[in-house]
Design a protein around this motif. Sequence first.
Motif, mmCIF file in Angstrom:
data_model
loop_
_atom_site.group_PDB
_atom_site.id
_atom_site.type_symbol
_atom_site.label_atom_id
_atom_site.label_comp_id
_atom_site.label_asym_id
_atom_site.label_seq_id
_atom_site.Cartn_x
_atom_site.Cartn_y
_atom_site.Cartn_z
ATOM 1 N N ILE A 56 0.848 -1.200 0.000
ATOM 2 C CA ILE A 56 0.000 0.000 0.000
ATOM 3 C C ILE A 56 0.878 1.243 0.000
ATOM 4 C CG2 ILE A 56 -1.870 1.228 1.181
ATOM 5 C CD1 ILE A 56 -2.442 -1.360 2.727
ATOM 6 N N ASN A 57 0.603 2.127 -0.933
ATOM 7 C CA ASN A 57 1.333 3.391 -0.975
ATOM 8 C C ASN A 57 0.373 4.559 -1.018
ATOM 9 O OD1 ASN A 57 4.293 3.376 -0.933
ATOM 10 N ND2 ASN A 57 4.113 1.998 -2.695
ATOM 11 N N ARG A 58 0.801 5.643 -0.408
ATOM 12 C CA ARG A 58 0.023 6.890 -0.490
ATOM 13 C C ARG A 58 0.804 7.863 -1.356
ATOM 14 N NH1 ARG A 58 -0.572 4.793 4.544
ATOM 15 N NH2 ARG A 58 -2.724 4.220 5.026
ATOM 16 N N TYR A 59 0.125 8.447 -2.316
ATOM 17 C CA TYR A 59 0.778 9.370 -3.255
ATOM 18 C C TYR A 59 0.203 10.769 -3.068
ATOM 19 C CZ TYR A 59 2.281 5.082 -5.552
ATOM 20 O OH TYR A 59 2.839 3.856 -5.815
ATOM 21 N N GLN A 63 2.614 13.091 -7.809
ATOM 22 C CA GLN A 63 3.561 11.971 -7.734
ATOM 23 C C GLN A 63 3.184 10.877 -8.740
ATOM 24 O OE1 GLN A 63 3.753 10.958 -3.470
ATOM 25 N NE2 GLN A 63 5.734 11.985 -3.421
ATOM 26 N N THR A 64 4.214 10.230 -9.249
ATOM 27 C CA THR A 64 4.021 9.251 -10.324
ATOM 28 C C THR A 64 3.948 7.827 -9.786
ATOM 29 O OG1 THR A 64 5.360 10.719 -11.674
ATOM 30 C CG2 THR A 64 4.993 8.517 -12.547
ATOM 31 N N TYR B 33 10.512 5.998 -6.540
ATOM 32 C CA TYR B 33 10.460 7.391 -6.076
ATOM 33 C C TYR B 33 10.530 7.428 -4.558
ATOM 34 C CZ TYR B 33 9.032 8.431 -10.835
ATOM 35 O OH TYR B 33 8.995 8.534 -12.202
ATOM 36 N N HIS B 36 8.182 6.177 -0.917
ATOM 37 C CA HIS B 36 7.182 5.133 -1.137
ATOM 38 C C HIS B 36 7.721 3.755 -0.743
ATOM 39 C CE1 HIS B 36 5.316 8.025 -4.162
ATOM 40 N NE2 HIS B 36 4.552 7.972 -3.105
ATOM 41 N N ILE B 37 6.798 2.860 -0.457
ATOM 42 C CA ILE B 37 7.196 1.476 -0.214
ATOM 43 C C ILE B 37 7.508 0.864 -1.583
ATOM 44 C CG2 ILE B 37 6.469 -0.766 0.698
ATOM 45 C CD1 ILE B 37 4.353 0.856 2.373
#
Lengths: 256, 122
Positions: A56-59, A63-64, B33, B36-37
């Motif tokens: 899980i990532n939060r952008y 952000q790409t 980037y 990020h994980i």
Amino acid sequence: MLSLSLCRLINVSQMEKKTMKKPMPTSCEQCPSRAEGIFCGLESEELKEIAQHKVINRYKKGQTLFVQGTHPYGLYCVSNGNIKLTKTDSSGKESIVKVVSGGDIIGHRSLFTDSNYSATATALDETEVCFIDKKFIMKVIAEKPTVSFSIINKLSRDMGAAEEKISSFHQKNVRERLAELLLLLRQSHGEMMTDGRVKINLKLTREEMATMIGTANETLIRFITEFKDAGLIEQEGKTLFIIDEETLIEWANLSL
Amino acid sequence: MTDTIFRLQPAIIERLKSYAPPLLYSIDQAIHYEGHIPIVGYLLLEGQIKLTRNDRLKLVLEAGHLFGLAELMNGISFDFTAKVSKQSRICYLDRSTVLEIMESEDQLSRQFLDSVLCDQNV
């Protein structure tokens, strides 16, 4: 046995500190978009297995997630927020292919065709996205028909939308295309206000909107002014409101 | 400062390659980037990758370096942007592959992953 400790460039105590800072991940069961997602038909235990394989990532805005031309490692499930998919041509001109939001998946087409990404995915606002690697998603598709059907459903809708867009580009003028875009945004991101207006909860720049309907920025601005003057839409800061949907449908030349 | 980056010995590189066929990456391609994980762990077989933070160069990785794997499996961010600075061949290890190795008979790879994922939740 390899002398791993000598090869390591890590400061372990730093790693432990970082691990403690780890944010609590959103489980699939609590996902705000679960009902619209491809895993909506799965049971609790099956969702737990997916949780083991996802990242899980939060952008933040701008952000790409991935870049056109790069290799796809898996599938992205949008939990919340909005992401634009853009294509860049050989002259460097960028156009928006699609905007996706909670419950949508991205990267699946490249995954199934084993080709590189055909577009770049960029967050339009604060976005939470789950990544599931190719190996696992292929296993899930093979074993769980509900997931396969959900993906087929999404692919079919995507294809329908693409066909609509092609015919719109060929058969409609800019005014009709803009009216159509506003109606689509109303459907996907509209919020009914107490005063009867519909707020578009998606902040697109004029340049982004222009690329979505295949016109120049200046032309789009001219038509937005015309729409505002005719009382079809209103603007507060960067937010658009739809005032007169019926006339917009007429202007879009839609037969609903 | 360099977080969880490892330089691997040839024997373990060969073993990991069998799980993850290498891909070719061209110059200037961003593969991760900062903040990020990582979605996969990266093993650099050939070429060069520059790690930057806030647009400042922090580290240059060369053949044999593995990065992002511990962060991937721990669900924590890798705080560098990784950009290919010379055409590179890179193997990627995703979560499913790592979990598959952990359950396999491949003792060497398992021991290696055990040591990389020192404080695991997997």
